[in-house]
Design an enzyme around this catalytic site. Structure first.
Site, short mmCIF file in Angstrom:
data_model
loop_
_atom_site.label_atom_id
_atom_site.label_comp_id
_atom_site.label_asym_id
_atom_site.label_seq_id
_atom_site.Cartn_x
_atom_site.Cartn_y
_atom_site.Cartn_z
N HIS A 1 34.60 30.32 -30.86
CA HIS A 1 36.16 29.66 -30.83
C HIS A 1 36.30 29.28 -32.89
O HIS A 1 37.13 29.51 -32.82
CB HIS A 1 35.75 28.30 -30.67
CG HIS A 1 34.46 27.50 -31.85
ND1 HIS A 1 33.80 27.38 -30.97
CD2 HIS A 1 34.96 26.29 -32.40
CE1 HIS A 1 33.08 26.51 -31.93
NE2 HIS A 1 34.70 25.36 -31.88
N ARG A 2 35.06 29.76 -33.96
CA ARG A 2 35.43 28.87 -35.10
C ARG A 2 36.55 29.76 -35.26
O ARG A 2 36.41 31.03 -35.80
CB ARG A 2 33.68 28.79 -35.61
CG ARG A 2 33.27 26.97 -35.03
CD ARG A 2 32.49 27.19 -36.58
NE ARG A 2 31.52 26.09 -36.55
CZ ARG A 2 31.61 25.43 -36.24
NH1 ARG A 2 32.72 25.27 -37.11
NH2 ARG A 2 30.80 23.94 -36.43
#
Length: 363
Positions: A205-206
């Site tokens: 998700h980063r």
């Protein structure tokens, strides 16, 4: 501290890691206000966390929503400052490294209030990460710095922060100990038809990964090869940001079509996530929190980044950095799947929340 203080959270990881502190506040019947910034808000997922940890509802939701970093931080700062003044708040507790963390700390600092920063001192030493900027700035305005490990204490001292630093342990250890008894009986493995030790649990998700098309391409190649070459089922709790980028790049079908891929969307709640981690062969992630959780659960982790603010996990052998190149991802997963699991985690004894409140309320 006999006067009212506020705990501000804004994302699911913050709620999870502050849950033991909130529970301890309830147990002690102290005068506090729980503020949800609304930075990330999904009613069903947040409700599940509050129910699983048996937490009271927030006293207020600032409903700031999403947006660019500056926009979100500014909205939280403005609305939280107004709430502090309205409710006669005399101190503030923040957690971690989000825009809510920074805005909450800044609002309190501008009003000359005591600020407790839970999970202080973590450093990736990569200022291109917005989380790194947030955690550094929060540490430098906080009056009470609650560090989870000796390495975090050392980081603070290296930056000249010597007063108000306390080694407390990691509140995530408290949270896991609270939920651990039910992990083995969680139905998620049966629902997904999974065999313990035969799958890799994936989260991604980063923004330094998802927002770069070439890097995402490499990551997908690596994930596909983990399934093909190593024979693992891939169970992915798909983050909304990641799904949005896959759609933008035209790769959603490509991702879902990876052999052995089982996508869970919306992502599972914290209880199911911990249950899936606990039975995985390897946790494959770019999340800082999951690096810790896997370590505490005794499960090997491979981190899809070139640095980490959790170096303790590298030192004890529970985690390995793979970056984003397909070859290094496959090599790291292969190695960690065979690694011994006998480490002792460095995150404390599950009583961090008690120590934090003992210190914060005494002043």
């Amino acid at each position: 501290m006999g006067k009212r203080f506020a705990i501000i959270v804004g994302t699911r990881p913050e709620i999870i890691k502050m849950a033991p502190v909130i529970r301890e506040c309830e147990r002690r019947k102290v005068d506090y206000r729980l503020v949800h910034s609304g930075q990330h808000y999904d009613h069903a997922m947040d409700r599940a966390i509050f129910e699983q940890f048996q937490l009271p509802d927030p006293h207020v939701n600032l409903r700031v929503g999403s947006g660019r970093h500056g926009e979100v931080t500014a909205r939280i700062l403005e609305r939280f400052e107004a709430y502090i003044l309205q409710e006669d708040i005399r101190a503030v507790l923040v957690h971690g490294d989000t825009n809510t963390t920074l805005a909450g700390a800044l609002a309190a600092a501008k009003l000359n209030l005591p600020i407790g920063h839970v999970e202080a001192g973590l450093r990736s030493f990569d200022r291109t990460m917005p989380e790194e900027v947030n955690r550094v700035l929060a540490d430098h305005v906080a009056t009470h710095l609650f560090a989870p490990t000796p390495a975090a204490v050392d980081n603070l001292r290296a930056e000249g922060i010597k007063n108000g630093v306390y080694l407390t342990g990691q509140t995530a250890a408290d949270a896991i100990e609270f939920l651990r008894p039910g992990l083995a009986e969680h139905p998620i493995l049966n629902e997904l038809h999974l065999k313990p030790g035969a799958y890799v649990y994936l989260t991604l998700h980063r923004q330094e990964n998802t927002d770069h098309r070439e890097r995402m391409d490499f990551l997908i190649q690596g994930i596909e090869r983990v399934g093909k070459e190593l024979g693992f089922t891939i169970v992915c709790a798909l983050h909304p940001r990641t799904r949005g980028r896959l759609i933008e790049y035209g790769w959603l079908d490509r991702f879902y079509g990876i052999p052995g891929m089982r996508v869970v969307f919306p992502p599972v709640d914290v209880f199911a996530s911990l249950a899936l981690q606990s039975q995985a062969a390897v946790v494959l992630t770019d999340s800082g929190g999951l690096q810790e959780e896997a370590c505490m659960l005794g499960v090997p982790c491979v981190t899809l980044r070139e640095n980490t603010e959790r170096p303790e996990t590298l030192a004890i052998g529970s985690n390995r950095l793979a970056g984003y190149h397909p070859d290094t991802i496959v090599e790291a997963v292969s190695m960690m799947a065979r690694a011994p699991r006998g480490w002792t985690h460095p995150y404390g004894d599950g009583r961090a929340s008690i120590r934090i409140l003992d210190i914060f309320l005494a002043e």
